[in-house]
Design an enzyme around this catalytic site. Structure first.
Site, PDB file in Angstrom:
ATOM      1  N   ARG A 154       0.797  -1.170  -0.033  1.00  0.00           N
ATOM      2  CA  ARG A 154       0.259  -0.059   0.097  1.00  0.00           C
ATOM      3  C   ARG A 154       0.895   1.148   0.039  1.00  0.00           C
ATOM      4  O   ARG A 154       1.916   1.270   0.711  1.00  0.00           O
ATOM      5  CB  ARG A 154      -0.907   0.248   1.361  1.00  0.00           C
ATOM      6  CG  ARG A 154      -1.853  -1.056   1.289  1.00  0.00           C
ATOM      7  CD  ARG A 154      -2.506  -1.272   2.966  1.00  0.00           C
ATOM      8  NE  ARG A 154      -1.398  -1.455   3.643  1.00  0.00           N
ATOM      9  CZ  ARG A 154      -1.309  -1.580   5.009  1.00  0.00           C
ATOM     10  NH1 ARG A 154      -2.535  -1.355   5.573  1.00  0.00           N
ATOM     11  NH2 ARG A 154      -0.585  -2.041   5.887  1.00  0.00           N
ATOM     12  N   CYS A 264      -4.167   2.295  -8.692  1.00  0.00           N
ATOM     13  CA  CYS A 264      -4.602   0.921  -8.693  1.00  0.00           C
ATOM     14  C   CYS A 264      -5.963   0.432  -9.092  1.00  0.00           C
ATOM     15  O   CYS A 264      -6.457  -0.060  -9.836  1.00  0.00           O
ATOM     16  CB  CYS A 264      -3.698   0.044  -7.549  1.00  0.00           C
ATOM     17  SG  CYS A 264      -2.159   0.015  -7.645  1.00  0.00           S
ATOM     18  N   ARG A 331      -2.706  10.315  -8.768  1.00  0.00           N
ATOM     19  CA  ARG A 331      -3.207   9.640  -9.888  1.00  0.00           C
ATOM     20  C   ARG A 331      -4.705   9.322  -9.373  1.00  0.00           C
ATOM     21  O   ARG A 331      -4.972   8.451  -8.180  1.00  0.00           O
ATOM     22  CB  ARG A 331      -2.598   8.259 -10.402  1.00  0.00           C
ATOM     23  CG  ARG A 331      -1.245   8.648 -10.749  1.00  0.00           C
ATOM     24  CD  ARG A 331      -0.529   7.570 -11.373  1.00  0.00           C
ATOM     25  NE  ARG A 331       0.385   6.893 -10.192  1.00  0.00           N
ATOM     26  CZ  ARG A 331       1.144   5.806 -10.259  1.00  0.00           C
ATOM     27  NH1 ARG A 331       1.464   5.535 -11.579  1.00  0.00           N
ATOM     28  NH2 ARG A 331       1.778   5.095  -9.139  1.00  0.00           N
TER      29      ARG A 331
HETATM   30  P1  NAD Z   1       4.997   3.701 -11.828  1.00  0.00           P
HETATM   31  O1  NAD Z   1       4.457   4.677 -12.942  1.00  0.00           O
HETATM   32  O2  NAD Z   1       5.261   4.473 -10.650  1.00  0.00           O
HETATM   33  O3  NAD Z   1       6.423   3.223 -12.370  1.00  0.00           O
HETATM   34  C1  NAD Z   1       6.649   2.489 -13.442  1.00  0.00           C
HETATM   35  C2  NAD Z   1       8.097   2.926 -13.914  1.00  0.00           C
HETATM   36  O4  NAD Z   1       8.246   2.190 -15.022  1.00  0.00           O
HETATM   37  C3  NAD Z   1       8.292   4.213 -14.470  1.00  0.00           C
HETATM   38  O5  NAD Z   1       9.283   5.009 -13.666  1.00  0.00           O
HETATM   39  C4  NAD Z   1       8.476   4.308 -15.832  1.00  0.00           C
HETATM   40  O6  NAD Z   1       9.495   5.229 -16.452  1.00  0.00           O
HETATM   41  C5  NAD Z   1       9.201   2.767 -16.188  1.00  0.00           C
HETATM   42  N1  NAD Z   1       8.957   2.233 -17.324  1.00  0.00           N
HETATM   43  C6  NAD Z   1       8.168   2.197 -18.433  1.00  0.00           C
HETATM   44  N2  NAD Z   1       8.707   1.626 -19.306  1.00  0.00           N
HETATM   45  C7  NAD Z   1       9.743   1.076 -19.163  1.00  0.00           C
HETATM   46  C8  NAD Z   1      10.459   0.548 -19.889  1.00  0.00           C
HETATM   47  N3  NAD Z   1      10.269  -0.015 -20.977  1.00  0.00           N
HETATM   48  N4  NAD Z   1      11.714   0.194 -19.122  1.00  0.00           N
HETATM   49  C9  NAD Z   1      12.093   0.453 -18.108  1.00  0.00           C
HETATM   50  N5  NAD Z   1      11.312   1.319 -17.086  1.00  0.00           N
HETATM   51  C10 NAD Z   1      10.268   1.633 -17.722  1.00  0.00           C
HETATM   52  O7  NAD Z   1       4.111   2.545 -11.498  1.00  0.00           O
HETATM   53  P2  NAD Z   1       3.974   1.991 -10.212  1.00  0.00           P
HETATM   54  O8  NAD Z   1       2.968   2.645  -9.208  1.00  0.00           O
HETATM   55  O9  NAD Z   1       5.432   1.555  -9.411  1.00  0.00           O
HETATM   56  O10 NAD Z   1       3.275   0.479 -10.719  1.00  0.00           O
HETATM   57  C11 NAD Z   1       4.120  -0.493 -11.405  1.00  0.00           C
HETATM   58  C12 NAD Z   1       3.210  -1.635 -11.615  1.00  0.00           C
HETATM   59  O11 NAD Z   1       2.737  -2.125 -10.101  1.00  0.00           O
HETATM   60  C13 NAD Z   1       1.703  -1.374 -12.224  1.00  0.00           C
HETATM   61  O12 NAD Z   1       1.370  -2.446 -12.960  1.00  0.00           O
HETATM   62  C14 NAD Z   1       0.826  -1.181 -10.936  1.00  0.00           C
HETATM   63  O13 NAD Z   1      -0.450  -1.721 -11.009  1.00  0.00           O
HETATM   64  C15 NAD Z   1       1.601  -2.260 -10.070  1.00  0.00           C
HETATM   65  N6  NAD Z   1       1.251  -2.059  -8.718  1.00  0.00           N
HETATM   66  C16 NAD Z   1       1.212  -0.729  -8.036  1.00  0.00           C
HETATM   67  C17 NAD Z   1       1.197  -0.454  -6.809  1.00  0.00           C
HETATM   68  C18 NAD Z   1       1.126   0.903  -6.124  1.00  0.00           C
HETATM   69  O14 NAD Z   1       0.578   1.114  -5.050  1.00  0.00           O
HETATM   70  N7  NAD Z   1       1.715   1.817  -6.917  1.00  0.00           N
HETATM   71  C19 NAD Z   1       0.641  -1.724  -6.040  1.00  0.00           C
HETATM   72  C20 NAD Z   1       0.711  -2.945  -6.336  1.00  0.00           C
HETATM   73  C21 NAD Z   1       1.009  -3.122  -7.965  1.00  0.00           C
END
Ligand code: NAD
Length: 434
Positions: A154, A264, A331
């Protein structure tokens, strides 16, 4: 172990920093050069309690490094975690282009056996596609496994959640990948009683979407009760507390509010709806969750408009911009929807948030930002509470009363003590009660 995290956002960065703190060697990679430049200097790119210290310690010990170099990242790690974003497409499907791009990069540089772990939240059968993509684009015949290891952290509590998860889910298809993942997670679990669920890859993918849909359903259920309570002059907090005391139900996530947001729940339930569609399953359950959630913020906005009558020219203070406390993530934050409506109807908006203001400045340039909540409230004709930060619980209500032109509170999180507010002379409007 040598681990890499492709995508250094909320998930990749926090998980990488936690594993580094346990003594593993971590490479956090990202395509965003600016982000990597900052991280190399030990500057946190997100607000997450405890992360800055982990980052500094990791850099000092050499356990964590940051790079944009994908070839090195792939070649120098035993386990590669895919942590890129999976945003919704216009039609609700998860946009998997970033996952696919990573799979193609892996195909290009894979030179020996690796485990590729999908940590991004993805629809069922994504691992299959990742495997196919790597095989299709790889010109060498290299053995590899794709594992699904959904993340349940979280935001705002991420470090604790990663190091003390309620459960660990590992979707693996063979002993080799399963045992390596277990060896890694043993370093987190140690002697704590944390269940590890070993499942098929497809089940693991479904678990994440299922869990988020259920949590979103709980929030929407609370908001449904709030709706009927507002119309029937009952008190939703009383009703929900008593419902939650049934052990089968539980009190967590049963609080009325202005709806869920964040990166999410809204996207994951949309993606799950599409999955149901693909597999021929009716999704009216999810339609109802979404519709109640939209109504929650709309009801709140209408209540404000009804009470203030004319919004044009009114000075309105909004406290809390992040989608929830202890994060700078905005977001799908309900506060943004509220601000947009009020602003579009001519209100002059004054805002405060402990950490999220820099991000909101990129969205709204025509509202006033204050570093101190009292300054934001000063001279306003209504106070709107959108995010229940702890520091707002400690606000001096008498001082607020003195600072406001017309002391009206719209408390979207039922944060203030309603009786105290009324006693002081505020017109107080919470959620789920008259
Ligand atoms: P985010 O947007 O904060 O981070 C994603 C990162 O990936 C960005 O920094 C982006 O520049 C990078 N990226 C994109 N394409 C890339 C590539 N080809 N090579 C290297 N880097 C690349 O997203 P997040 O919140 O960390 O979420 C990531 C995943 O985890 C999502 O699928 C989300 O649903 C899942 N998730 C998020 C959370 C949360 O609380 N944020 C919790 C559980 C799961």
């Amino acid at each position: 172990m040598k681990l890499s995290f492709i995508g250094s956002g909320y998930v990749g960065l926090t998980t990488g920093a936690c594993f580094a703190s346990l003594g593993h060697h971590i490479i956090c990679q990202d395509i965003d050069e600016q982000k990597i430049r900052k991280l190399k200097k030990g500057e946190c790119t997100i607000f997450e309690p405890g992360l800055e210290d982990l980052l500094k310690n990791g850099l000092a010990s050499g356990n964590i490094e940051f790079t944009t170099n994908i070839k090195r990242t792939i070649r120098e790690s035993e386990i590669i975690f895919i942590c890129v974003n999976t945003p919704p497409k216009e039609d609700g499907h998860a946009d998997l282009r970033f996952v696919e791009r990573v799979a193609r990069d892996i195909a290009r540089y894979l030179d020996e056996y690796k485990i590729i772990v999908d940590k991004s939240t993805v629809p069922i059968r994504t691992a299959e596609k990742v495997k196919e993509t790597i095989e299709r684009y790889s010109d060498k015949k290299v053995n590899f496994d794709v594992v699904s290891n959904p993340e349940f952290l979280r935001e705002g509590n991420a470090i604790f959640d990663i190091l003390n998860p309620d459960r660990v889910v590992i979707g693996a298809e063979n002993e080799r990948s399963k045992n390596t993942m277990l060896r890694l997670y043993k370093t987190i679990i140690k002697d704590k009683k944390i269940p590890i669920k070993i499942t098929s890859v497809k089940s693991a993918e479904l678990i994440k979407h299922g869990a988020n849909t259920f949590l979103a359903a709980k929030i929407s259920f609370a908001n449904l009760i709030a709706e009927v309570c507002e119309n029937a002059q009952a008190d939703a907090s009383e009703v929900l507390e008593a419902i939650g005391l049934d052990e089968r139900i539980g009190t967590q996530f049963l609080r009325p509010g202005i709806g869920f947001g964040g990166s999410c729940f809204p996207k994951d339930i949309k993606a799950f709806k599409k999955t149901l569609e693909v597999f021929g399953v009716n999704h009216s359950f999810i339609d109802a969750i979404e519709s109640i959630n939209n109504r929650a913020s709309e009801r709140f906005i209408k209540k404000i408009e009804k009470m203030l009558w004319v919004l044009d020219g009114k000075s309105i203070c909004v406290l809390g911009l992040a989608f929830k406390p202890n994060t700078d993530d905005i977001r799908n934050a309900p506060a943004l929807k509220v601000i947009k409506y009020l602003k579009d109807n001519g209100a002059k908006i004054r805002v405060h948030d402990p950490v999220a203001m820099p991000k909101v400045k990129n969205i709204f340039s025509d509202i006033l930002y204050f570093e101190n909540p009292y300054e934001a409230i000063s001279g306003s004709e209504a106070l709107i509470m959108c995010t229940e930060w702890d520091e707002y619980k400690k606000l001096d209500m008498k001082k607020l009363f003195a600072l406001m032109v017309t002391p009206i509170i719209f408390d979207g999180r039922n944060l203030f003590n309603r009786n105290e507010a009324k006693k002081l002379g505020f017109k107080y409007h919470g959620v789920g009660k008259q």
